[in-house]
Design an enzyme around this catalytic site. Structure first.
Site, PDB file in Angstrom:
ATOM      1  N   CYS A 288       0.844  -1.201   0.000  1.00  0.00           N
ATOM      2  CA  CYS A 288       0.000   0.000   0.000  1.00  0.00           C
ATOM      3  C   CYS A 288       0.880   1.252   0.000  1.00  0.00           C
ATOM      4  O   CYS A 288       1.490   1.575  -1.007  1.00  0.00           O
ATOM      5  CB  CYS A 288      -0.960  -0.034   1.188  1.00  0.00           C
ATOM      6  SG  CYS A 288      -2.378   1.076   1.010  1.00  0.00           S
TER       7      CYS A 288
ATOM      8  N   HIS B 114      -3.473  -5.353  -0.078  1.00  0.00           N
ATOM      9  CA  HIS B 114      -2.965  -5.927   1.174  1.00  0.00           C
ATOM     10  C   HIS B 114      -3.030  -7.455   1.106  1.00  0.00           C
ATOM     11  O   HIS B 114      -4.016  -8.058   1.541  1.00  0.00           O
ATOM     12  CB  HIS B 114      -3.794  -5.431   2.360  1.00  0.00           C
ATOM     13  CG  HIS B 114      -3.576  -3.992   2.682  1.00  0.00           C
ATOM     14  ND1 HIS B 114      -2.683  -3.574   3.648  1.00  0.00           N
ATOM     15  CD2 HIS B 114      -4.140  -2.865   2.172  1.00  0.00           C
ATOM     16  CE1 HIS B 114      -2.706  -2.249   3.713  1.00  0.00           C
ATOM     17  NE2 HIS B 114      -3.575  -1.796   2.836  1.00  0.00           N
TER      18      HIS B 114
ATOM     19  N   GLU C 250      -1.679  -9.616   2.884  1.00  0.00           N
ATOM     20  CA  GLU C 250      -1.638 -10.266   4.195  1.00  0.00           C
ATOM     21  C   GLU C 250      -3.012 -10.701   4.687  1.00  0.00           C
ATOM     22  O   GLU C 250      -3.135 -11.649   5.477  1.00  0.00           O
ATOM     23  CB  GLU C 250      -0.997  -9.328   5.236  1.00  0.00           C
ATOM     24  CG  GLU C 250      -1.790  -8.088   5.598  1.00  0.00           C
ATOM     25  CD  GLU C 250      -1.469  -6.880   4.725  1.00  0.00           C
ATOM     26  OE1 GLU C 250      -1.723  -5.747   5.183  1.00  0.00           O
ATOM     27  OE2 GLU C 250      -0.996  -7.084   3.592  1.00  0.00           O
TER      28      GLU C 250
END
Length: 592
Positions: free
Chosen positions: A398, A525, A527
């Protein structure tokens, strides 16, 4: 529908979220379909506007919901896909009731906490509990509900009243209450003290809820006489009292509950013994053993703004862990406060500045996560420059990706004032700009949120190979700013390639640096979709590059969309499947 309610007493931070996730995993291992609901008693509509220092990270869901980090635990443990409705807050409930009142739905009646707020809570729970989250048709078998906060908090009273009514409404055999409490050991006498739990249970019972199971947090397993005492004073059978003692990592918690037959007690309370099968946690157990046995370290420097609170980057840490376990490496995270790398720190506190740079230079890989605000931005740019110039594996997420573009424009293109308009609105070289659809007046829920599709532009780039040569990938986003599309051609001509773009081709999603071992930046993102047995592709790439085995991963995964790799990491006999951006492995063989 069966319901398991997890509450907490004595103090906050006892691990209710991990306990709720572990209960869900065990019930899932018994062949049941499970969903989850997290109740947060704060007045915020969602977690989107809350500072990471205040409440840890904001977890983003596929539907764009900005929710409590515990929903991340649920998704990781249960491999489910939740929605914004799975996170219930006081703000959402009051907003829905007030909206109904304004429309005249209450037909002139006085709107009160009881029954209108409590009814709305019960209706919300019933509705959401019947929505499948595992990709299958039909409602789940069990809904695990976690009530945030501590029993006795004023703000959670409407929820406790609603849940008391709800337990009576669904009836015995359909509702099981697990109360997580603290059994401290005073260092002076070395004795496990039951009084805090006794008082917590008494408070719970006075509010209309009776615990069926006690989950006691302590430094070591409960002594038998302590269990007997708790059973007498709390009116809970001894076999329904389990210890959640300190363990090396949270992957042990489901096994801890399994060993004490907590799932059997829950199934008995819910009349599900006839439907459930023997809990099969073989794969989870094997993965936990591998995690415990890892010796060979891989050092990742986390260059962030919120390094004082690790929960601010919880999902990033979990994604790194999943990837390192898949590569049979022991993860060592070196926390580097971005502002400590800046020149001003060198003048004010030179020792701190030197220590930060020593950590960065000693790392095998560098990760710059997302964030907001200008504090530490120059430090992140310096860390990115170091990774680029010194061939150190790098992943920017990001804001980390945006700053990689800014650094490249400054160092390679010669635009000394290159910046993001988030930090310098009047810059003459705006590499990163505010998205046209964003709101400049409202903060909550106005970003580009949720799952969005990224199309690969370069088939043989590292990212595409890591994603199994997929043509596109769906990942979760949370941002207001984007790379300036008017500068793309100039940047690409200088060697920084935008290998992934959105459907319009105007929004940059993935950037890679040519002639570098691993320099990847992503606007999304990754994750948030990493799982213990299925690590995120780009985190796997970072760990593999930092461990010296990236080429093996790329060569094997580049051959086909689903490929078997044997003995790749550290010379160990380990089998993996790469498919749709995740590596499927039990660390010991195959995960089908």
């Amino acid at each position: 529908m069966k319901y398991v309610l997890v509450t907490g007493g004595v103090v906050s931070g006892l691990g209710k979220g991990v306990t709720a996730s572990s209960i869900g995993l065990l019930l899932q291992a018994c062949g049941l379909r499970v969903t989850s609901i997290k109740i947060d008693p704060y007045l915020n509509t969602d977690a989107g506007t809350m500072s990471p220092f205040e409440h840890g990270e904001v977890f983003v869901l596929d539907d764009g919901g900005e929710v409590d980090l515990d929903l991340g635990n649920y998704e990781r443990f249960l491999d489910s896909t939740l929605t914004r409705d799975n996170n219930l807050t006081t703000g959402k409930i009051y907003q829905s009731v007030i909206d109904k009142e304004r429309k005249g739905d209450y037909l002139g009646r006085t709107v009160q906490v009881v029954p209108h707020i409590t009814d709305a809570i019960q209706e919300w729970i019933e509705r959401v509990a019947n929505v499948p989250v595992d990709g299958k048709e039909g409602p789940p078998d069990v809904c695990v509900i976690e009530l945030g906060g501590t029993i006795g908090d004023i703000e959670s009273m409407p929820f406790i009243e609603a849940l008391g009514q709800f337990s009576y409404k669904v009836g015995p055999g359909n509702f099981c209450l697990v109360h997580v409490s603290l059994v401290p050991v005073l260092s002076v006498v070395g004795e496990q003290k039951t009084k805090p739990t006794q008082h917590s249970v008494r408070e719970l019972r006075s509010l209309g809820l009776t615990p069926n199971i006690l989950a006691c947090r302590s430094t070591k397993a409960l002594e038998e006489n302590v269990k007997t005492k708790l059973s007498q004073f709390c009116h809970v059978p001894e076999e329904n009292i389990v210890t959640l003692y300190d363990v090396p990592n949270i992957w042990h918690v489901p096994l801890l509950l399994r060993d004490q037959k907590a799932h059997g007690a829950i199934l008995k309370e819910l009349n599900l013994l006839g439907k459930a099968v023997e809990a099969d946690v073989t794969e989870w157990t094997e993965r936990t053993k591998i995690y415990d046995s890892l010796q060979d370290p891989v050092r990742i420097a986390m260059v962030g703004k919120y390094t004082g609170l690790t929960d601010s980057y919880l999902s990033v840490l979990k994604a790194l862990l999943h990837a390192s376990v898949a590569c049979h490496k022991k993860l060592v995270v070196e926390w580097v406060a971005a502002s400590d790398l800046e020149e001003i720190t060198a003048h004010e506190t030179p020792d701190v500045h030197k220590a930060a740079w020593d950590l960065l230079k000693g790392a095998d890989g560098i990760l710059v996560p997302g964030g907001f605000g200008d504090r530490g931005v120059q430090g992140k740019i310096l860390a990115t420059k170091y990774a680029r110039e010194n061939q150190v594996p790098f992943l920017g997420i990001c804001l980390g990706m945006q700053l990689a573009v800014v650094e490249f424009a400054r160092s390679i293109l010669g635009y000394k004032d290159a910046n993001s308009t988030e930090f310098e609105p009047e810059t003459s070289s705006p590499c990163v700009i505010f998205m046209p659809e964003g709101s400049t007046t409202h903060m909550g829920g106005t970003m580009r949120l949720g799952s969005r599709r990224t199309h690969f532009q370069v088939p043989d780039c590292k990212s595409a190979k890591l994603y199994g040569n997929a043509k596109y990938v769906d990942e979760r986003h949370r941002h207001r700013y984007e790379v300036n599309p008017d500068m793309i051609s100039e940047i690409e001509n200088a060697g920084l390639s935008f290998v992934g773009k959105d459907g319009t081709g105007r929004r940059m999603e993935i950037v890679e640096l040519q002639n570098h071992p691993y320099f990847v930046g992503v606007q999304f993102h990754p994750e948030f979709k990493s799982r213990p047995g299925k690590p995120s592709a780009l985190f796997l790439g970072l760990i593999a590059a930092a461990s010296g085995c990236l080429e093996a991963v790329l060569q094997a995964s580049g051959k086909m969309n689903k490929v078997l790799i044997n003995g790749m990491a550290n010379g160990t006999a380990m089998g993996k499947f790469y498919q749709n951006g995740n590596v499927y492995s039990n660390g010991n063989g195959l995960h089908h």
